[in-house]
Design a protein around this motif. Structure first.
Motif, short mmCIF file in Angstrom:
data_model
loop_
_atom_site.label_atom_id
_atom_site.label_comp_id
_atom_site.label_asym_id
_atom_site.label_seq_id
_atom_site.Cartn_x
_atom_site.Cartn_y
_atom_site.Cartn_z
N LYS A 29 -13.25 -2.89 2.46
CA LYS A 29 -13.08 -3.63 1.20
C LYS A 29 -14.14 -3.25 0.17
CE LYS A 29 -10.79 -7.55 3.43
NZ LYS A 29 -10.80 -9.00 3.68
N ASP A 80 -10.56 0.87 2.19
CA ASP A 80 -9.78 -0.38 2.26
C ASP A 80 -10.22 -1.24 3.44
OD1 ASP A 80 -8.36 0.11 0.01
OD2 ASP A 80 -6.57 0.90 1.01
N GLU A 81 -10.53 -0.59 4.57
CA GLU A 81 -10.98 -1.34 5.75
C GLU A 81 -12.27 -2.11 5.45
OE1 GLU A 81 -11.43 1.46 8.88
OE2 GLU A 81 -9.27 1.83 9.09
N LYS A 86 -2.55 1.86 -8.29
CA LYS A 86 -3.35 1.31 -7.20
C LYS A 86 -4.82 1.21 -7.63
CE LYS A 86 -2.42 0.77 -3.27
NZ LYS A 86 -2.11 -0.48 -2.52
N THR A 116 -7.04 -2.20 -8.02
CA THR A 116 -8.31 -2.35 -7.29
C THR A 116 -9.44 -2.73 -8.23
OG1 THR A 116 -7.56 -0.67 -5.71
CG2 THR A 116 -9.89 -1.21 -5.69
N ALA A 165 -13.01 2.16 -3.74
CA ALA A 165 -11.62 2.57 -3.45
C ALA A 165 -10.87 2.88 -4.73
CB ALA A 165 -10.91 1.46 -2.67
N ILE A 203 -8.92 6.61 1.85
CA ILE A 203 -8.40 5.33 1.36
C ILE A 203 -8.47 4.28 2.46
CG2 ILE A 203 -6.30 4.11 0.63
CD1 ILE A 203 -5.62 6.53 -1.08
N GLN A 204 -8.07 4.67 3.67
CA GLN A 204 -8.10 3.73 4.79
C GLN A 204 -9.53 3.24 5.05
OE1 GLN A 204 -6.56 6.56 4.66
NE2 GLN A 204 -4.47 6.40 5.45
N TYR A 218 -8.66 6.22 -5.37
CA TYR A 218 -7.27 6.22 -5.84
C TYR A 218 -7.09 7.12 -7.05
CZ TYR A 218 -5.68 2.41 -2.77
OH TYR A 218 -5.31 1.67 -1.69
#
Length: 523
Positions: free
Chosen positions: A227, A224-225, A257, A261, A231, A220-221, A235
């Protein structure tokens, strides 16, 4: 002077105004090559889509016009693929398919490997959304085939696309096999985050939650980093894991989440109905019937708008798909029929070659066996013949020795009579007898050695401590002479013969129960 100053200021203002107007007019001018000079120019369009979808469409359309004017077919097709991607992200699958269909008419496989691969990958994904698994796999594997043949750097992406399709088909073992291939051909040690995400999904479905959790860690990180719209799927994979582990609150959190997204990134609308359905079910299980009903209504509305066969935007797509599938099936049937005939011929040819090879091999084996048997028979006959000759000669030796013993017995009797009647001649005749007797037995020993040449060799090889006298005893024992006959032949006492036999037995190492005669006969 004042008038001239005003005129000068006016001219400057007009020039500045013209300049600003030109700048504003050229901001998105497709003739401005600096906008598309980078080989990664499509990435800018995709990023623009997250914040302003309309401007993203304009970006690709402007680039399309520019590359068409320049005659740059490769980048022209890249822009069309980008527009198809944007339509797919919006859920406009009919328009996405139409664009890909137009590209299909212009792509020449041998010239443009990149375009052919990207086209088939996108067609595969589009058909996969509608559950047309065989057609989806056909396009994905076509893309992979070209990548392998041309050593194209998107081979890993093709493996990944096939793995993703097999996951949709619930064939998780095959999915994992193709994911393994992604890592096998990877040229660096970086983590393949998309691949790991589907590893996690496959292991969730296989109920291997420990492995799934390992693959999900830190994903996830990463997404998300950067974008990345994927993602939303990560989730959902987290949510499915939590649901499988009977953690409904965590599952609801991750599904929400994922939904957020999808809405914010404006991507992966195809998973939105599933997310809403799962939220409805989880809320119903928790007793939140009002929320569950609300999610079910949203799910039905989204599902109908995206996938329902009667929806206006997708009705035409299904007609085209059915027609395309029909044509594809007919072509496949023709190819399969031709391939079937070729396979039959190949099988017949292979069987004929195999039969001929087997017959040749059997003939060779038969000839070899016949030759071996013939040689063995010849060897046996030769051995039997040699043994028969040896036995005959040994019998002759034995008979000769017995005759000599009889003659010696007669000569001894005569010598005894001469000893009494003519003692003066006895000594002379007795010496002659002894000399003649020694020569006779030396000749006998020579004949035995010539007849049984290997007997002494083998005996000395086995028992090198045997003396020359011991060998004489062994020869007589082999010819089946008893102790009494041996004492006559050798001119010694019977006791001496017994002592000699005992000495030989010890040197050979025979026990009391073993026969010395039988042992020597076997050598």
């Amino acid at each position: 002077m004042r008038h001239k100053k005003y005129t000068t200021c006016l001219i400057i203002c007009i020039l500045l105004l013209v300049r600003v107007t030109n700048i504003l007019a050229n901001i998105n001018d497709p003739t401005d090559t600096s906008i598309y000079i980078s080989p990664t120019f499509p990435g800018k369009g995709y990023k623009l889509y997250r914040t302003n979808p309309q401007q993203s469409f304009q970006y690709f359309n402007d680039a399309l016009s520019y590359f068409k004017q320049k005659g740059d077919t490769a980048n022209y097709i890249t822009c069309l693929l980008g527009l198809s991607d944007l339509e797919r992200r919006k859920g406009q699958y009919n328009k996405a398919f139409d664009i890909l269909n137009d590209i299909q008419k212009n792509v020449i496989r041998k010239i443009d490997t990149t375009a052919f691969t990207d086209l088939n990958t996108r067609l595969g994904r589009l058909y996969g959304i509608f559950g047309k698994d065989s057609i989806a796999l056909y396009h994905h594997k076509k893309a992979l085939e070209v990548c392998k043949a041309q050593k194209y750097d998107k081979t890993g992406s093709s493996y990944y696309a096939i793995a993703e399709q097999y996951a949709k088909m619930n064939d998780y073992n095959t999915c994992i096999t193709y994911l393994d291939s992604c890592y096998l051909i990877s040229t660096n040690n970086n983590r393949l985050i998309y691949v790991d995400a589907y590893y996690a999904y496959a292991y969730i479905k296989k109920s291997n939650y420990r492995k799934a959790d390992i693959y999900l860690k830190g994903l996830i990180q990463k997404f998300d980093e950067k974008k990345l719209g994927f993602a939303s799927k990560v989730y959902t994979f987290h949510a499915e894991l939590k649901k499988a582990l009977n953690q409904p609150d965590s599952a609801i959190f991750y599904y929400n989440k994922a939904l957020s997204t999808v809405n914010s990134m404006k991507m992966h609308y195809d998973i939105k109905p599933m997310i809403l359905e799962q939220l409805a079910l989880l809320n119903y299980e928790k007793g939140n019937t009002h929320k569950a009903f609300s999610y079910m209504q949203k799910q039905k509305a989204v599902s109908d708008s995206l996938f329902h066969l009667q929806s206006k935007q997708n009705q035409e797509l299904f007609e085209v798909k059915r027609e395309y599938q029909k044509n594809l099936f007919e072509k496949d049937e023709q190819i399969n029929q031709q391939q079937y005939l070729i396979n039959l011929k190949d099988k017949a040819s292979f069987r004929l070659k195999l039969l001929i090879s087997i017959l040749i091999l059997l003939a060779a084996i038969g000839l070899l066996m016949f030759r071996q048997r013939f040689l063995m028979k010849q060897m046996i006959l030769k051995k039997e013949k040699n043994e028969a000759i040896l036995e005959t000669k040994n019998k002759e030796l034995t008979a000769n020795a017995l005759q000599i013993i009889e003659k010696e017995q007669g000569i001894k009797e005569l010598l005894e009579e001469i000893k009494d009647s003519k003692p003066e001649k006895f000594k002379t005749l007795s010496n002659k007898y002894k000399q003649g007797n020694a020569k006779i037995w030396d000749d006998f020993h020579l004949r035995f050695t010539q007849t049984n040449n290997k007997f002494y060799e083998q005996l000395m090889k086995l028992y090198p401590s045997l003396t020359h006298t011991d060998l004489k005893y062994c020869a007589l024992i082999k010819l089946n002479f008893d102790s009494k006959e041996m004492s006559h032949i050798l001119g010694i006492s019977l006791h001496s013969v017994h002592m000699a036999r005992s000495r030989i037995r010890k040197k050979i190492g025979l026990s009391r129960d073993e026969s010395l005669g039988d042992y020597l006969s076997s050598i």
